[in-house]
Design a protein around this motif. Structure first.
Motif, PDB file in Angstrom:
ATOM      1  N   LYS A 154       0.835  -1.207   0.000  1.00  0.00           N
ATOM      2  CA  LYS A 154       0.000   0.000   0.000  1.00  0.00           C
ATOM      3  C   LYS A 154       0.866   1.251   0.000  1.00  0.00           C
ATOM      4  O   LYS A 154       0.531   2.250  -0.662  1.00  0.00           O
ATOM      5  CB  LYS A 154      -0.927  -0.017   1.206  1.00  0.00           C
ATOM      6  N   TYR A 155       1.978   1.218   0.724  1.00  0.00           N
ATOM      7  CA  TYR A 155       2.881   2.366   0.725  1.00  0.00           C
ATOM      8  C   TYR A 155       3.501   2.566  -0.651  1.00  0.00           C
ATOM      9  O   TYR A 155       3.692   3.704  -1.102  1.00  0.00           O
ATOM     10  CB  TYR A 155       3.966   2.180   1.784  1.00  0.00           C
ATOM     11  N   GLN A 156       3.799   1.489  -1.351  1.00  0.00           N
ATOM     12  CA  GLN A 156       4.414   1.586  -2.670  1.00  0.00           C
ATOM     13  C   GLN A 156       3.493   2.228  -3.704  1.00  0.00           C
ATOM     14  O   GLN A 156       3.951   2.631  -4.775  1.00  0.00           O
ATOM     15  CB  GLN A 156       4.832   0.188  -3.144  1.00  0.00           C
ATOM     16  N   GLU A 157       2.221   2.352  -3.383  1.00  0.00           N
ATOM     17  CA  GLU A 157       1.265   2.928  -4.325  1.00  0.00           C
ATOM     18  C   GLU A 157       1.185   4.447  -4.241  1.00  0.00           C
ATOM     19  O   GLU A 157       0.562   5.082  -5.104  1.00  0.00           O
ATOM     20  CB  GLU A 157      -0.131   2.341  -4.073  1.00  0.00           C
ATOM     21  N   ILE A 158       1.795   5.064  -3.238  1.00  0.00           N
ATOM     22  CA  ILE A 158       1.672   6.519  -3.082  1.00  0.00           C
ATOM     23  C   ILE A 158       2.882   7.216  -3.705  1.00  0.00           C
ATOM     24  O   ILE A 158       3.956   6.606  -3.877  1.00  0.00           O
ATOM     25  CB  ILE A 158       1.507   6.921  -1.604  1.00  0.00           C
ATOM     26  N   PRO A 159       2.755   8.495  -4.050  1.00  0.00           N
ATOM     27  CA  PRO A 159       3.849   9.216  -4.715  1.00  0.00           C
ATOM     28  C   PRO A 159       5.149   9.268  -3.915  1.00  0.00           C
ATOM     29  O   PRO A 159       6.230   9.284  -4.511  1.00  0.00           O
ATOM     30  CB  PRO A 159       3.261  10.626  -4.897  1.00  0.00           C
ATOM     31  N   GLN A 160       5.073   9.322  -2.588  1.00  0.00           N
ATOM     32  CA  GLN A 160       6.310   9.422  -1.816  1.00  0.00           C
ATOM     33  C   GLN A 160       7.236   8.241  -2.086  1.00  0.00           C
ATOM     34  O   GLN A 160       8.453   8.418  -2.218  1.00  0.00           O
ATOM     35  CB  GLN A 160       6.014   9.512  -0.313  1.00  0.00           C
ATOM     36  N   TYR A 161       6.667   7.038  -2.178  1.00  0.00           N
ATOM     37  CA  TYR A 161       7.512   5.884  -2.460  1.00  0.00           C
ATOM     38  C   TYR A 161       8.075   5.982  -3.871  1.00  0.00           C
ATOM     39  O   TYR A 161       9.287   5.804  -4.085  1.00  0.00           O
ATOM     40  CB  TYR A 161       6.733   4.581  -2.303  1.00  0.00           C
ATOM     41  N   ARG A 162       7.219   6.268  -4.844  1.00  0.00           N
ATOM     42  CA  ARG A 162       7.657   6.250  -6.249  1.00  0.00           C
ATOM     43  C   ARG A 162       8.683   7.335  -6.547  1.00  0.00           C
ATOM     44  O   ARG A 162       9.623   7.107  -7.308  1.00  0.00           O
ATOM     45  CB  ARG A 162       6.447   6.418  -7.162  1.00  0.00           C
TER      46      ARG A 162
END
Length: 354
Positions: free
Chosen positions: A67-75
């Motif tokens: 779920k964290y990988q889906e937000i802009p901060q991770y990407r």
């Protein structure tokens, strides 16, 4: 005649309120760590009840990480982060939210017990009820802040972070004030209006400066000009006025300049206030309170400069945020003390400060 509420002093209530204030202070400190470590967006859901449990097995951890990988901060910021690195930021945000839940219980349960046992002074009932409501609102504002960084941004909106911090500090000050009222009982005497006004202006300026600090932190404005007293060799930085009024919230240079300018004004105001207190020899600890306030403001300014010129290391950044709460607490105590001092205790000098 039986009374539903005790009419005067309630030391047990004071201890409870001061304890919760200490917990809120800890919350401010942990919030600073969460922000500076980039942990605030690691939990992408708001589950007030079920969210109290962290991931319990490998599958749960992988789901939280997905779920964290889906937000802009991770990407855009943390692409390629390992699961272990994700767990490092996850735990700070989990501790932050868990501490918030604990504070809610630590306030609500004793409040209901004191009411049931008729140990809460009537004059403090609605104050405590309002503080409880503000605590619940703080949870909603916390999620409102986090949600701003889950879809289009890589961090939270600065104005939402400042609102979240500001409400925490408002609750903190309210707990201190109400705790003092419970400890010392009701007092109807009032100091000369000038001193109350001066102390209130200082408290208001401290709170405003804390909000500006929240904007600096939220917009990472402390990283753009790390020289002092100038700003990249200039007194006033270039500002993108195309944003209109939003420049005061989002332009990094202007936000940092405003924070510096209010700090200078606050230092001058606290110095004038303390000198006047010394000149007029205020009794009942008012002079000591004035110099205590000046002292913590000076220390906070020093820490602020060190934090700036070292490009906001985590240790100094957390210390500066904790210092804001300490200064607000001392300013609150100073105003409370001034408002309860009897006019006859002002042994010399005129009755006006401002």
């Amino acid at each position: 005649m039986n009374r539903i509420f005790t009419p005067d002093r309630a030391p047990a209530v004071a201890i409870w309120l001061f304890t919760v204030a200490a917990l809120v202070f800890a919350m401010v400190v942990v919030g600073g760590i969460t922000r500076l470590t980039g942990s605030g967006l690691s939990i992408t859901e708001w589950k007030p009840i079920m969210g109290a449990l962290p991931p319990m097995n490998d599958a749960d951890w992988m789901e939280a990480f997905r779920k964290y990988q889906e937000i802009p901060q991770y990407r855009e910021v943390n692409a390629g982060m390992s699961l272990a690195e994700f767990q490092g930021i996850f735990w700070w945000e989990w501790i932050h939210r868990q501490l918030g839940r604990f504070i809610g219980v630590a306030f609500a349960v004793p409040f209901l017990v004191f009411v049931a046992l008729r140990r809460l002074p009537r004059r403090l009932l609605w104050r405590c009820a309002i503080l409880l409501a503000l605590g619940g609102l703080q949870g909603l504002i916390g999620w409102w802040m986090v949600s701003s960084g889950l879809s289009e941004r890589v961090d939270v909106a600065p104005e939402r972070l400042a609102t979240h911090l500001g409400l925490a500090l408002l609750i903190f000050a309210g707990l201190i004030w109400t705790g003092l009222e419970a400890l010392y009982g009701e007092e109807t005497s009032r100091s000369p209006v000038g001193w109350s006004r001066g102390a209130a202006l200082l408290l208001g300026a401290v709170f405003l400066q804390s909000l500006l600090g929240g904007l600096v932190a939220g917009g990472k404005a402390g990283l753009v000009y790390t020289d002092w007293p100038m700003m990249n060799g200039a007194v006033f930085p270039p500002v993108d006025w195309a944003q209109g009024g939003l420049a005061f919230l989002h332009d990094q240079g202007l936000v940092q300049f405003n924070h510096r300018a209010v700090a200078y004004g606050l230092l001058i105001g606290a110095l004038v206030y303390a000198v006047q207190a010394w000149r007029w020899r205020l009794a009942e600890g008012l002079g000591a309170a004035a110099f205590a306030l000046l002292g913590v403001i000076c220390l906070q300014a020093l820490v602020g400069v060190l934090t700036l010129v070292h490009a906001v290391p985590i240790g100094l950044g957390v210390l500066h945020q904790a210092g804001a709460a300490i200064v607000l607490g001392v300013a609150t105590w100073n105003l409370w003390l001034v408002r309860r001092s009897q006019p006859r205790l002002f042994v010399s000098g005129p009755a006006r400060l401002l």
